[in-house]
Motif scaffolding. Structure first.
Motif, PDB file in Angstrom:
ATOM      1  N   ALA A 314      12.932  -4.838  -1.348  1.00  0.00           N
ATOM      2  CA  ALA A 314      11.864  -5.429  -0.543  1.00  0.00           C
ATOM      3  C   ALA A 314      11.449  -4.553   0.636  1.00  0.00           C
ATOM      4  O   ALA A 314      10.390  -4.785   1.236  1.00  0.00           O
ATOM      5  CB  ALA A 314      12.307  -6.797  -0.024  1.00  0.00           C
ATOM      6  N   GLU A 315      12.264  -3.546   0.981  1.00  0.00           N
ATOM      7  CA  GLU A 315      11.958  -2.710   2.144  1.00  0.00           C
ATOM      8  C   GLU A 315      10.618  -2.002   2.005  1.00  0.00           C
ATOM      9  O   GLU A 315       9.946  -1.746   3.005  1.00  0.00           O
ATOM     10  CB  GLU A 315      13.062  -1.664   2.337  1.00  0.00           C
ATOM     11  N   LEU A 316      10.235  -1.671   0.775  1.00  0.00           N
ATOM     12  CA  LEU A 316       9.029  -0.878   0.560  1.00  0.00           C
ATOM     13  C   LEU A 316       7.866  -1.692   0.009  1.00  0.00           C
ATOM     14  O   LEU A 316       6.800  -1.134  -0.249  1.00  0.00           O
ATOM     15  CB  LEU A 316       9.338   0.269  -0.405  1.00  0.00           C
ATOM     16  N   GLU A 321       0.905  -8.123   0.498  1.00  0.00           N
ATOM     17  CA  GLU A 321       0.036  -6.981   0.786  1.00  0.00           C
ATOM     18  C   GLU A 321      -0.103  -6.056  -0.417  1.00  0.00           C
ATOM     19  O   GLU A 321      -1.204  -5.636  -0.774  1.00  0.00           O
ATOM     20  CB  GLU A 321       0.577  -6.197   1.979  1.00  0.00           C
ATOM     21  N   VAL A 322       1.020  -5.717  -1.041  1.00  0.00           N
ATOM     22  CA  VAL A 322       0.984  -4.870  -2.243  1.00  0.00           C
ATOM     23  C   VAL A 322       1.497  -5.632  -3.466  1.00  0.00           C
ATOM     24  O   VAL A 322       1.528  -5.090  -4.571  1.00  0.00           O
ATOM     25  CB  VAL A 322       1.797  -3.574  -2.050  1.00  0.00           C
ATOM     26  N   GLY A 323       1.918  -6.859  -3.255  1.00  0.00           N
ATOM     27  CA  GLY A 323       2.472  -7.658  -4.345  1.00  0.00           C
ATOM     28  C   GLY A 323       3.321  -8.773  -3.800  1.00  0.00           C
ATOM     29  O   GLY A 323       3.031  -9.340  -2.736  1.00  0.00           O
ATOM     30  N   TYR A 324       4.416  -9.067  -4.512  1.00  0.00           N
ATOM     31  CA  TYR A 324       5.260 -10.214  -4.187  1.00  0.00           C
ATOM     32  C   TYR A 324       6.721  -9.788  -4.021  1.00  0.00           C
ATOM     33  O   TYR A 324       7.218  -8.925  -4.756  1.00  0.00           O
ATOM     34  CB  TYR A 324       5.205 -11.252  -5.308  1.00  0.00           C
ATOM     35  N   GLY A 352      -4.049  -2.578  -1.323  1.00  0.00           N
ATOM     36  CA  GLY A 352      -2.915  -2.504  -0.400  1.00  0.00           C
ATOM     37  C   GLY A 352      -1.947  -1.400  -0.773  1.00  0.00           C
ATOM     38  O   GLY A 352      -1.415  -0.694   0.097  1.00  0.00           O
ATOM     39  N   VAL A 353      -1.723  -1.224  -2.070  1.00  0.00           N
ATOM     40  CA  VAL A 353      -0.854  -0.136  -2.537  1.00  0.00           C
ATOM     41  C   VAL A 353      -1.454   1.212  -2.153  1.00  0.00           C
ATOM     42  O   VAL A 353      -0.764   2.109  -1.660  1.00  0.00           O
ATOM     43  CB  VAL A 353      -0.649  -0.223  -4.070  1.00  0.00           C
ATOM     44  N   TRP A 354      -2.756   1.381  -2.378  1.00  0.00           N
ATOM     45  CA  TRP A 354      -3.433   2.636  -2.035  1.00  0.00           C
ATOM     46  C   TRP A 354      -3.265   2.962  -0.558  1.00  0.00           C
ATOM     47  O   TRP A 354      -3.013   4.112  -0.180  1.00  0.00           O
ATOM     48  CB  TRP A 354      -4.910   2.530  -2.396  1.00  0.00           C
ATOM     49  N   ALA A 355      -3.376   1.958   0.286  1.00  0.00           N
ATOM     50  CA  ALA A 355      -3.266   2.180   1.728  1.00  0.00           C
ATOM     51  C   ALA A 355      -1.846   2.556   2.142  1.00  0.00           C
ATOM     52  O   ALA A 355      -1.646   3.328   3.082  1.00  0.00           O
ATOM     53  CB  ALA A 355      -3.721   0.926   2.477  1.00  0.00           C
ATOM     54  N   ARG A 356      -0.866   2.039   1.434  1.00  0.00           N
ATOM     55  CA  ARG A 356       0.542   2.258   1.805  1.00  0.00           C
ATOM     56  C   ARG A 356       1.139   3.539   1.228  1.00  0.00           C
ATOM     57  O   ARG A 356       2.088   4.086   1.772  1.00  0.00           O
ATOM     58  CB  ARG A 356       1.388   1.080   1.316  1.00  0.00           C
TER      59      ARG A 356
END
Length: 375
Positions: A314-316, A321-324, A352-356
């Protein structure tokens, strides 16, 4: 710096080899002289649960790889350690993931330390293994005591090091992005390459299948009545590293066969992009974990993720935001998947994944290893 990476690399296959080869390139990009030393024998065949330990793909022609460590032959440990003792590289990076490797890697490390120059840093995937066996702790301690410092890719492993009373310098650095499986492609291209029907949506379970990875929980979740009425299928992409009978029983019990796509052989590197880009969401239903390279492949291909709240997973993965991030239960996983499809969250989470994804840098991993080595 003169750098040596010791761990799996070609002709061995799998995520560890892929990671170590990418790390070597990152050191080279930083201006360092680097080579890899890998195993001539990694596991005796009777200890290896898969079909083969060796790659059938062409080897990398841009890397220097020495194949010389036999995991069960102490003479090879002495030879490798003595050679590096005399060569005096500035930094040796060990990849440590399993207590079984403790005697070989610990013996090599102790030999190198005699030159009083080389710094020894371990990337510790696990210090308390997922599947525990008698003798794990003394084998692990034998290796860890020989190191000058550690880099962990999850805070959970960093805490385990302290729990085991290791006081050498240690640094948490997130698993870098797996950006070596090719470029992103459209979902349509990926579905066509895999021969999948575009009328369906697809969930992806990816990687070697072992008990702790929770495929059984996912199968139970996928049997949820709410999901049965959706035009979706589950792709199981990865080789069984244990008896498949328990999973086959669940598939029959819940009548799931027509809702599955089976790809239960080793997935070659050139096919990884197709499986990820074809998926609406990547599901990691682990029962316990430290970190997972699967998340970093999903980040690279900008795919939403569902992970369970165990270990460092869950840390990443920022929830919502990018999922659950959910509990490791069939009900919690099913609830999240129902929400994902009913509210059509794929585009939102992919953004959200793209941004992270930009934060997972190989150069930062190189810097962390050098920093710990210099302390």
């Amino acid at each position: 710096m003169k750098v040596v990476i010791i761990g799996p690399a070609y002709p061995l296959r799998g995520g560890l080899a892929t990671y170590n080869e990418r790390l070597a390139r990152a050191f080279r990009e930083a201006g360092d002289e680097v080579r890899l030393i890998t195993f001539s024998l990694q596991y005796p065949d009777f200890l290896f649960p898969g079909q083969t330990q060796y790659s059938t793909e062409p080897g990398p022609d841009d890397l220097s790889i020495e194949v010389s460590i036999n995991s069960v032959n102490p003479l090879s440990w002495w030879r490798v350690g003595e050679k590096l003792r005399r060569e005096k590289p500035d930094l040796v990076v060990f990849r440590f993931w399993l207590p079984f490797m403790g005697p070989a890697l610990g013996s090599i490390a102790r030999r190198i330390r005699r030159n009083r120059h080389t710094r020894l840093v371990a990337i510790t995937d696990n210090v308390i293994p997922h599947e525990k066996r008698p003798g794990d702790r003394p084998l692990t301690r034998y290796f860890l005591r020989a190191c000058h410092g550690f880099v962990t890719m999850s805070r959970a492993v960093l805490a385990d090091l302290r729990r085991l009373h290791f006081r050498q310098p240690a640094h948490y650095q997130p698993h870098p992005l797996y950006d070596n499986f090719g470029a992103l492609r459209t979902k349509q291209e990926a579905l066509k390459a895999l021969g999948l029907d575009p009328k369906f949506g697809y969930l992806l379970f990816f990687g070697f299948i072992r008990a702790y990875k929770g495929l059984d929980i996912l199968l139970e979740a996928f049997a949820d009545e709410r999901l049965q009425h959706l035009p979706i299928k589950l792709i199981i992409a990865g080789e069984f590293y244990e008896d498949a009978a328990a999973y086959e029983s669940l598939i029959q019990q819940y009548n799931l066969e027509n809702r599955l796509v089976r790809a239960t052989d080793f997935i070659p590197n050139e096919q990884v992009a197709n499986y990820f880009c074809a998926a609406d969401i990547v599901v990691q239903p682990y029962k316990h974990a430290t970190q997972s390279g699967v998340s970093q492949i999903a980040y690279h291909f900008e795919r939403p993720m569902l992970v369970t709240d165990v270990g460092g997973l869950a840390e990443l993965i920022p929830d919502g935001e990018v999922g659950y991030v959910v509990k490791p239960t069939a009900t919690a996983i099913a609830d999240a998947l129902v929400d994902f499809y009913q509210h059509q969250r794929e585009t939102e989470f992919a953004a959200g994944v793209w941004a992270r994804k930009k934060q997972f840098s190989w150069s930062e991993m190189v810097n962390a290893l050098k920093h710990v080595g210099a302390e």
